[in-house]
Design an enzyme around this catalytic site. Structure first.
Site, PDB file in Angstrom:
ATOM      1  N   CYS A 151      48.659 -56.022 -23.864  1.00 38.36           N
ATOM      2  CA  CYS A 151      49.084 -57.409 -24.099  1.00 38.36           C
ATOM      3  C   CYS A 151      48.500 -57.949 -25.400  1.00 38.36           C
ATOM      4  O   CYS A 151      47.278 -58.029 -25.555  1.00 38.36           O
ATOM      5  CB  CYS A 151      48.645 -58.283 -22.923  1.00 38.36           C
ATOM      6  N   CYS A 154      43.504 -62.685 -16.606  1.00 30.45           N
ATOM      7  CA  CYS A 154      43.799 -61.421 -17.294  1.00 30.45           C
ATOM      8  C   CYS A 154      43.021 -60.238 -16.729  1.00 30.45           C
ATOM      9  O   CYS A 154      43.474 -59.092 -16.821  1.00 30.45           O
ATOM     10  CB  CYS A 154      43.530 -61.574 -18.780  1.00 30.45           C
ATOM     11  N   TYR A 190      70.260 -67.731 -15.359  1.00 28.39           N
ATOM     12  CA  TYR A 190      69.162 -67.189 -14.560  1.00 28.39           C
ATOM     13  C   TYR A 190      69.632 -66.813 -13.153  1.00 28.39           C
ATOM     14  O   TYR A 190      69.399 -65.686 -12.686  1.00 28.39           O
ATOM     15  CB  TYR A 190      67.988 -68.188 -14.455  1.00 28.39           C
ATOM     16  N   ASP A 215      63.424 -66.162 -16.269  1.00 25.87           N
ATOM     17  CA  ASP A 215      63.047 -67.534 -15.925  1.00 25.87           C
ATOM     18  C   ASP A 215      61.816 -67.892 -16.767  1.00 25.87           C
ATOM     19  O   ASP A 215      61.430 -67.143 -17.658  1.00 25.87           O
ATOM     20  CB  ASP A 215      62.751 -67.636 -14.424  1.00 25.87           C
ATOM     21  N   GLU A 268      67.527 -69.203  -4.391  1.00 24.20           N
ATOM     22  CA  GLU A 268      67.529 -69.348  -5.850  1.00 24.20           C
ATOM     23  C   GLU A 268      67.889 -70.769  -6.273  1.00 24.20           C
ATOM     24  O   GLU A 268      67.304 -71.313  -7.207  1.00 24.20           O
ATOM     25  CB  GLU A 268      68.488 -68.344  -6.497  1.00 24.20           C
ATOM     26  N   CYS A 321      49.486 -64.348 -14.707  1.00 27.76           N
ATOM     27  CA  CYS A 321      49.829 -64.802 -16.061  1.00 27.76           C
ATOM     28  C   CYS A 321      50.265 -66.263 -16.002  1.00 27.76           C
ATOM     29  O   CYS A 321      51.362 -66.633 -16.407  1.00 27.76           O
ATOM     30  CB  CYS A 321      50.928 -63.919 -16.641  1.00 27.76           C
ATOM     31  N   CYS A 352      45.189 -58.397 -14.417  1.00 31.30           N
ATOM     32  CA  CYS A 352      46.558 -58.116 -14.851  1.00 31.30           C
ATOM     33  C   CYS A 352      46.778 -56.636 -15.134  1.00 31.30           C
ATOM     34  O   CYS A 352      46.018 -56.017 -15.890  1.00 31.30           O
ATOM     35  CB  CYS A 352      46.880 -58.930 -16.103  1.00 31.30           C
TER      36      CYS A 352
END
Length: 329
Positions: free
Chosen positions: A208, A199, A122, A140, A41, A192, A202
DNA sequence: AAAACGGGGTA
DNA sequence: TACCCAGTTTT
């Protein structure tokens, strides 16, 4: 009613999760090493998956445990971090490792993780969720973008944090947070995307608002770009036989604590016209032209002589590595 | 709230 | 070029 979105997202993730060196695959049911999760991270803060992938294994091999890292000299850690940027991360990593060892191990709550050096909102949420299976809302830039598009938010992210937080809380609500976080980050990275979102692939497209608008890439709106100032400076190339004189930069500020070529502080403004050898380096918030000037006397400077044939081991940040590359070419 | 803080990858 | 990236800390 986030249940449908959660199911669509987690189903898609289980089929298409990226296989990453620090990742526990979906459905993993064994123990998790918080040290690996934490290290990944921190490395991934403002740093792409591709870049971290090439560095993570080497770092882990050198320091396999948080105890080993806490015991290492800071200068060794900084040299290993060279080229990754944002060197405050490496200094905080060292301080955090020592704090964790003093505590007898990583804390397992978001709030306690948040108190450690280098761990912000985060990372605290991500580590709590991924390493410890805690509920947390991990946000994030990927999550911000996905949410902004799902709801067609038409204000810049910077000025819409409260709303995004509330929508994210709802999206995560009741779902396994670690899997949701990684599912959202994979979605943001591969489908995305900031530009040219895919899309048609997705799992959330039918739900959306940005997709429905016909121009999903226009969400979230980008703030106006700002001009990048110019600075210039000089670096001294002090060579004696087969060794080069290096210094360590002040612990705070640009390239803090890193090995470097000696030289005076950089100045604001455009570089004066000059035929000398120079390198140009673009930082986030300014561009630097660094002129390289040969000298033969290091007196008055605090530093050390480094063998030229082992300059790659000196831990020079990219600016100085490029300058040396130029001088040796 | 805004600025400081690096560097590599990509269109 | 310009933008983007699993952000945090300081001002």
């Amino acid at each position: 009613m986030p249940a449908n979105r959660q199911i669509a997202l987690l189903d898609h993730y289980r089929q298409s999760a990226r296989d990453l060196p620090w990742r526990y695959p979906p459905g993993h049911d064994g123990p998790r090493d918080p040290y690996r999760v934490w290290l990944s991270e921190i490395m991934l803060q403002q740093t792409s998956v591709a870049t971290v992938t090439t560095r993570f294994a080497r770092f882990l091999e050198r320091w396999p445990t948080v105890e080993a890292l806490a015991a290492a000299p800071l200068d060794d850690l900084l040299a290993e971090w060279a080229g990754l940027g944002y060197y405050a991360r490496a200094r905080n990593l060292h301080a955090c490792a020592q704090a964790v060892v003093a505590m007898g191990g990583f804390p397992d709550s978001e709030a306690a993780l948040r108190q450690l050096p280098g761990i912000g909102d985060y990372s605290a949420a991500a580590i709590a969720a991924i390493a410890f299976g805690r509920p947390a809302t991990v946000i994030d830039t990927n999550v911000e973008r996905v949410i902004a598009r799902l709801h067609a938010l038409d204000r810049p992210v910077r000025s819409d944090r409260k709303r995004i937080r509330a929508l994210a809380d709802d999206l995560y609500s009741g779902a396994p947070a670690g899997e949701m976080a990684q599912a959202l980050m994979d979605l943001g990275a591969t489908i995305c995307r900031p530009a040219n979102p895919a899309c048609h692939l997705c799992p959330l497209s039918t739900d959306c608002a940005a997709y429905a608008s016909g121009d999903p890439a226009s969400f979230p709106p980008r703030p106006p770009k700002k001009v990048r100032p110019e600075r210039f400076g000089t670096a001294w190339w002090i060579r004696r036989d087969d060794r080069l004189f290096l210094v360590r930069r002040p612990a705070r500020g640009m390239l803090g604590g890193m090995a470097a070529l000696p030289g005076p502080e950089w100045q604001d403004g455009a570089p004066p016209a000059c035929k000398a050898v120079s390198v140009r380096h673009v930082f986030t918030h300014f561009a630097l032209t660094l002129r390289i000037e040969e000298r033969d006397d290091p007196s008055g400077l605090e530093g050390w002589w480094h063998p030229l044939d082992r300059l790659d081991e000196a831990g020079l940040p990219t600016l100085y590595a490029r300058a040396a590359e130029r001088m040796l070419a």
